[in-house]
Design an enzyme around this catalytic site. Structure first.
Site, PDB file in Angstrom:
ATOM      1  N   GLU A  70       0.817  -1.208   0.000  1.00  0.00           N
ATOM      2  CA  GLU A  70       0.000   0.000   0.000  1.00  0.00           C
ATOM      3  C   GLU A  70       0.857   1.267   0.000  1.00  0.00           C
ATOM      4  O   GLU A  70       1.516   1.581   0.984  1.00  0.00           O
ATOM      5  CB  GLU A  70      -0.943   0.009   1.216  1.00  0.00           C
ATOM      6  CG  GLU A  70      -1.955  -1.108   1.216  1.00  0.00           C
ATOM      7  CD  GLU A  70      -2.915  -1.018   0.044  1.00  0.00           C
ATOM      8  OE1 GLU A  70      -3.337   0.112  -0.329  1.00  0.00           O
ATOM      9  OE2 GLU A  70      -3.258  -2.084  -0.511  1.00  0.00           O
ATOM     10  N   GLU A  93      -5.514   3.198   8.391  1.00  0.00           N
ATOM     11  CA  GLU A  93      -5.064   2.799   7.051  1.00  0.00           C
ATOM     12  C   GLU A  93      -5.013   1.275   6.935  1.00  0.00           C
ATOM     13  O   GLU A  93      -5.396   0.717   5.897  1.00  0.00           O
ATOM     14  CB  GLU A  93      -3.696   3.408   6.739  1.00  0.00           C
ATOM     15  CG  GLU A  93      -3.184   3.081   5.345  1.00  0.00           C
ATOM     16  CD  GLU A  93      -4.060   3.605   4.226  1.00  0.00           C
ATOM     17  OE1 GLU A  93      -4.293   2.843   3.251  1.00  0.00           O
ATOM     18  OE2 GLU A  93      -4.520   4.756   4.301  1.00  0.00           O
ATOM     19  N   GLU A 111     -10.756  -3.103   1.912  1.00  0.00           N
ATOM     20  CA  GLU A 111     -10.547  -3.192   0.464  1.00  0.00           C
ATOM     21  C   GLU A 111     -10.294  -4.627   0.032  1.00  0.00           C
ATOM     22  O   GLU A 111     -10.852  -5.095  -0.972  1.00  0.00           O
ATOM     23  CB  GLU A 111      -9.364  -2.313   0.046  1.00  0.00           C
ATOM     24  CG  GLU A 111      -9.640  -0.827   0.130  1.00  0.00           C
ATOM     25  CD  GLU A 111      -8.417   0.018  -0.195  1.00  0.00           C
ATOM     26  OE1 GLU A 111      -7.298  -0.539  -0.282  1.00  0.00           O
ATOM     27  OE2 GLU A 111      -8.579   1.236  -0.358  1.00  0.00           O
ATOM     28  N   LYS A 167     -15.799   0.517   0.403  1.00  0.00           N
ATOM     29  CA  LYS A 167     -14.457   1.061   0.155  1.00  0.00           C
ATOM     30  C   LYS A 167     -14.430   2.576   0.351  1.00  0.00           C
ATOM     31  O   LYS A 167     -13.478   3.122   0.921  1.00  0.00           O
ATOM     32  CB  LYS A 167     -13.989   0.701  -1.249  1.00  0.00           C
ATOM     33  CG  LYS A 167     -13.588  -0.741  -1.413  1.00  0.00           C
ATOM     34  CD  LYS A 167     -13.070  -0.971  -2.826  1.00  0.00           C
ATOM     35  CE  LYS A 167     -12.427  -2.324  -2.975  1.00  0.00           C
ATOM     36  NZ  LYS A 167     -11.760  -2.462  -4.285  1.00  0.00           N
ATOM     37  N   ASP A 168     -15.476   3.272  -0.131  1.00  0.00           N
ATOM     38  CA  ASP A 168     -15.529   4.730   0.017  1.00  0.00           C
ATOM     39  C   ASP A 168     -15.610   5.140   1.481  1.00  0.00           C
ATOM     40  O   ASP A 168     -14.948   6.094   1.916  1.00  0.00           O
ATOM     41  CB  ASP A 168     -16.728   5.300  -0.745  1.00  0.00           C
ATOM     42  CG  ASP A 168     -16.566   5.233  -2.257  1.00  0.00           C
ATOM     43  OD1 ASP A 168     -15.454   4.901  -2.727  1.00  0.00           O
ATOM     44  OD2 ASP A 168     -17.563   5.503  -2.955  1.00  0.00           O
TER      45      ASP A 168
END
Length: 135
Positions: free
Chosen positions: A34, A75, A82, A101-102
């Protein structure tokens, strides 16, 4: 190959060391995969360096470290959401998957904004004091 098949883990970890190894692997994975996590780690590291430069008090250190770890934690949770959505939808678009996800990304954004606010509260007065001495 899916991680579950690679690890051949079929039951709960019974040993602390095994649990610790899996947890560290999870942190390593999110860092390696990521880009945003790497950015958060770099920004957190710069904030810690600034903390040493500006000689933060104990309470200021607590606030700084709290927001750094909070951003990292959110995070990681965002990445989990995700990955779960991608796994369940087999990487195909689904409107509920998009909402999940949003919302997770929104949580990271809110947490990052809070961290920025704390950083401004901690560092702007110190920077301003230094600037006043030179003006």
């Amino acid at each position: 190959m899916p991680m579950a098949l690679k690890d051949k883990q079929t039951e709960k970890n019974k040993h602390f060391i095994s649990s610790l190894e899996f947890a560290l692997q999870g942190i390593r994975t999110v860092f390696e995969e990521e880009r945003n996590m790497r950015t958060h780690v770099i920004m957190g590291t710069l904030a810690v360096i600034a903390g040493f430069i500006f000689q933060l008090s104990w309470t200021e250190w607590l606030w700084l470290l709290l927001v750094i770890f909070l951003v990292w934690l959110v995070e990681i949770i965002n990445t989990v959401f995700e990955n779960v959505v991608d796994m369940v939808t087999d990487f195909h678009f689904h409107p509920i998957g998009k909402k999940i996800k949003d919302m997770a990304a929104g949580a990271v954004l809110l947490t990052s904004c809070f961290a920025l606010l704390v950083g401004l509260i901690l560092f702007v007065p110190k920077i301003w004091q230094i600037m006043k001495e030179f003006l």
